[in-house]
Design a protein around this motif. Structure first.
Motif, PDB file in Angstrom:
ATOM      1  N   GLN A   1       2.727  -4.194  46.906  1.00 45.22           N
ATOM      2  CA  GLN A   1       2.452  -5.342  47.306  1.00 45.22           C
ATOM      3  C   GLN A   1       0.933  -5.792  47.060  1.00 45.22           C
ATOM      4  OE1 GLN A   1       4.354  -8.096  48.394  1.00 45.22           O
ATOM      5  NE2 GLN A   1       2.457  -8.925  48.023  1.00 45.22           N
TER       6      GLN A   1
ATOM      7  N   ALA B   1       0.386  -6.525  43.526  1.00 44.41           N
ATOM      8  CA  ALA B   1       0.565  -7.879  43.355  1.00 44.41           C
ATOM      9  C   ALA B   1      -0.433  -8.853  43.668  1.00 44.41           C
ATOM     10  CB  ALA B   1       2.175  -8.162  43.991  1.00 44.41           C
ATOM     11  N   ASN B   2      -1.023  -8.615  44.956  1.00 43.39           N
ATOM     12  CA  ASN B   2      -2.201  -9.724  45.448  1.00 43.39           C
ATOM     13  C   ASN B   2      -3.245  -9.717  44.686  1.00 43.39           C
ATOM     14  OD1 ASN B   2      -0.476  -9.808  47.658  1.00 43.39           O
ATOM     15  ND2 ASN B   2      -1.544  -8.534  49.038  1.00 43.39           N
TER      16      ASN B   2
ATOM     17  N   ILE C   1      -2.444 -11.448  41.219  1.00 41.95           N
ATOM     18  CA  ILE C   1      -2.380 -13.107  41.720  1.00 41.95           C
ATOM     19  C   ILE C   1      -3.910 -13.628  41.995  1.00 41.95           C
ATOM     20  CG2 ILE C   1      -1.734 -14.612  43.494  1.00 41.95           C
ATOM     21  CD1 ILE C   1       0.864 -13.111  43.722  1.00 41.95           C
TER      22      ILE C   1
ATOM     23  N   ARG D   1       0.102 -15.230  36.688  1.00 39.60           N
ATOM     24  CA  ARG D   1       1.288 -16.314  37.276  1.00 39.60           C
ATOM     25  C   ARG D   1       2.563 -15.633  36.988  1.00 39.60           C
ATOM     26  NH1 ARG D   1      -1.891 -17.102  39.919  1.00 39.60           N
ATOM     27  NH2 ARG D   1      -3.574 -19.013  40.368  1.00 39.60           N
TER      28      ARG D   1
ATOM     29  N   ILE E   1       4.651 -11.756  36.902  1.00 39.68           N
ATOM     30  CA  ILE E   1       4.666 -10.462  37.349  1.00 39.68           C
ATOM     31  C   ILE E   1       5.942  -9.846  36.942  1.00 39.68           C
ATOM     32  CG2 ILE E   1       4.498  -8.611  39.141  1.00 39.68           C
ATOM     33  CD1 ILE E   1       2.531 -10.581  40.421  1.00 39.68           C
TER      34      ILE E   1
ATOM     35  N   ASN F   1       7.855  -6.479  37.888  1.00 36.74           N
ATOM     36  CA  ASN F   1       7.796  -5.412  38.782  1.00 36.74           C
ATOM     37  C   ASN F   1       8.760  -4.224  38.583  1.00 36.74           C
ATOM     38  OD1 ASN F   1       7.203  -4.122  41.234  1.00 36.74           O
ATOM     39  ND2 ASN F   1       8.696  -5.141  42.504  1.00 36.74           N
TER      40      ASN F   1
ATOM     41  N   ARG G   1       6.198  -9.840  47.457  1.00 38.36           N
ATOM     42  CA  ARG G   1       5.923 -11.582  47.743  1.00 38.36           C
ATOM     43  C   ARG G   1       5.038 -11.988  47.059  1.00 38.36           C
ATOM     44  NH1 ARG G   1       6.256  -8.634  52.105  1.00 38.36           N
ATOM     45  NH2 ARG G   1       3.744  -8.929  52.337  1.00 38.36           N
ATOM     46  N   THR G   2       5.377 -13.116  46.508  1.00 37.48           N
ATOM     47  CA  THR G   2       3.958 -14.069  45.892  1.00 37.48           C
ATOM     48  C   THR G   2       3.911 -15.406  46.405  1.00 37.48           C
ATOM     49  OG1 THR G   2       5.595 -14.719  43.958  1.00 37.48           O
ATOM     50  CG2 THR G   2       4.583 -12.655  43.670  1.00 37.48           C
ATOM     51  N   THR G   3       2.864 -16.103  45.530  1.00 31.31           N
ATOM     52  CA  THR G   3       2.770 -17.558  46.096  1.00 31.31           C
ATOM     53  C   THR G   3       3.770 -18.266  45.076  1.00 31.31           C
ATOM     54  OG1 THR G   3       1.333 -17.866  44.259  1.00 31.31           O
ATOM     55  CG2 THR G   3       0.454 -17.040  46.424  1.00 31.31           C
TER      56      THR G   3
ATOM     57  N   CYS H   1       3.459 -18.000  41.367  1.00 26.16           N
ATOM     58  CA  CYS H   1       3.503 -17.051  40.442  1.00 26.16           C
ATOM     59  C   CYS H   1       5.124 -16.292  40.613  1.00 26.16           C
ATOM     60  CB  CYS H   1       2.691 -15.777  41.195  1.00 26.16           C
ATOM     61  SG  CYS H   1       2.752 -14.157  40.277  1.00 26.16           S
TER      62      CYS H   1
ATOM     63  N   VAL I   1       8.100 -13.887  39.829  1.00 28.85           N
ATOM     64  CA  VAL I   1       8.086 -12.449  39.822  1.00 28.85           C
ATOM     65  C   VAL I   1       9.713 -12.102  39.122  1.00 28.85           C
ATOM     66  CG1 VAL I   1       8.254 -10.245  40.960  1.00 28.85           C
ATOM     67  CG2 VAL I   1       6.706 -11.867  41.595  1.00 28.85           C
TER      68      VAL I   1
END
Lengths: 210, 210
Positions: A161, A164-165, A168, A173, A175, A177, A184-186, A189, A191
């Motif tokens: 995580q 990922a942060n 981002i 934009r 990922i 994984n 968790r993303t915005t 972005c 995933v």
């Protein structure tokens, strides 16, 4: 102007699937393929193939089939795989090391441009592919300098995580994984989580029904 | 007696997908889930979720949702993942080494019982998971002795077909193939090919539409 219809994710994933046997057909010199044959090669129904391809206009001729070269070119254009994409990868354990050497990625235009790890013993090491492992505090700088658009996570689950942060925050934009945890993303972005065990469950089901 | 309907492969694959958020919900203590929510967590349509689950009878209550524990138990039973499966793996490079240490496999009942390679430098080496790398000429013997049902191929593409033949000859009826080549098998053996770049193409499509 006509709006491009929103294409569902499963269709996009199947288009990528369809492109695999088409590549093989071009290598073997076959000019045409019927939807029934393409469906069989990909393990989906012929109706599904026709429905998926119909999103993008009329590719095929009834009873004659699709022109393999045209179809593959169109699919690659739709998927954006007729161009190159710069990738970075974070977590250079066994899996990360395997991925950067994977020929399939490069062949399809996915080029690893930077590799990161937090382990001082790994940082500075040059890999067979030619990349040198960089410290994670250079993510932002190298993502910018190399115009990297896609980030790949191959870290242990506990730090996925956090990584990922960082990606981002660096402007990534998209990922991919591989860590066995949902990151968790915005909203901005996308995933894709890779879970090998989903494929095993399919095999186990078949063994159970033998 | 009623015949069990033949369930299509994409449904089986989605059942495995559905089980992932259900596991997380059980850990977080949620007793119920609506098909709309499950669909959103898995990236498929609610109609698809209801259709897939309807193959196996009436799990849910309209407006209330599915009981998470019952649903997961049923899915695991259908998939055959409420039991353990012995696996072997051939090709102990970076990818093979990553897979045998993968926690997700063991957690879901997939136990690596033997690992093979043809490289004399690797044979006899003990890995962190406790397995010792065996020569490929012991495949038949160890598949029999350890009741191995699933074979995993992580070799270079050029030898993947030869390895598939060895596995089938040893009685294996289910193969998970990571080599970037399509392996041919007999009708009695199921193959799942893993191609990471399919996921990347999905991401590239999303980047193209941003």
């Amino acid at each position: 102007m006509a709006k491009t219809p929103k294409i569902p994710d499963p269709t996009i994933e199947r288009l990528a699937l369809y492109s695999r046997p088409l590549e093989a057909l071009i290598e073997s010199g076959s000019p045409l393929i019927l939807s029934e044959k393409l469906a069989e090669l990909c393990g989906v129904s012929p109706a599904q193939v026709r429905k998926d391809l119909a999103y993008f206009g009329e590719f095929g001729v009834r009873g004659v089939g699709y022109d393999v070269r045209t179809l593959l070119k169109e699919i690659k254009h739709i998927l954006g795989t007729d161009r190159q994409w710069a990738l970075c990868i974070v977590g250079m354990g066994n899996l990360g090391s395997a991925l950067v050497e994977n020929e399939n990625f490069r062949k399809r235009g996915y080029i690893f441009s930077a590799a990161f790890d937090s382990d001082p013993e790994k940082i500075g090491k040059e890999m067979p592919c030619g990349l040198t492992i960089e410290p994670v505090n250079r993510i932002k700088e190298l993502v910018r300098d190399f115009h990297i658009r896609i980030g790949v996570i191959t870290t242990p689950p506990l730090v996925a995580q956090q990584v990922a942060n960082l990606l981002i925050d660096a402007g990534i934009r998209a990922i991919l994984n591989f860590a066995p945890i949902r990151v968790r993303t915005t909203d901005r972005c996308t995933v894709e989580n890779v879970d090998f065990s989903v494929k095993l469950e399919n095999l186990a089901y078949h063994l159970g029904t033998l």
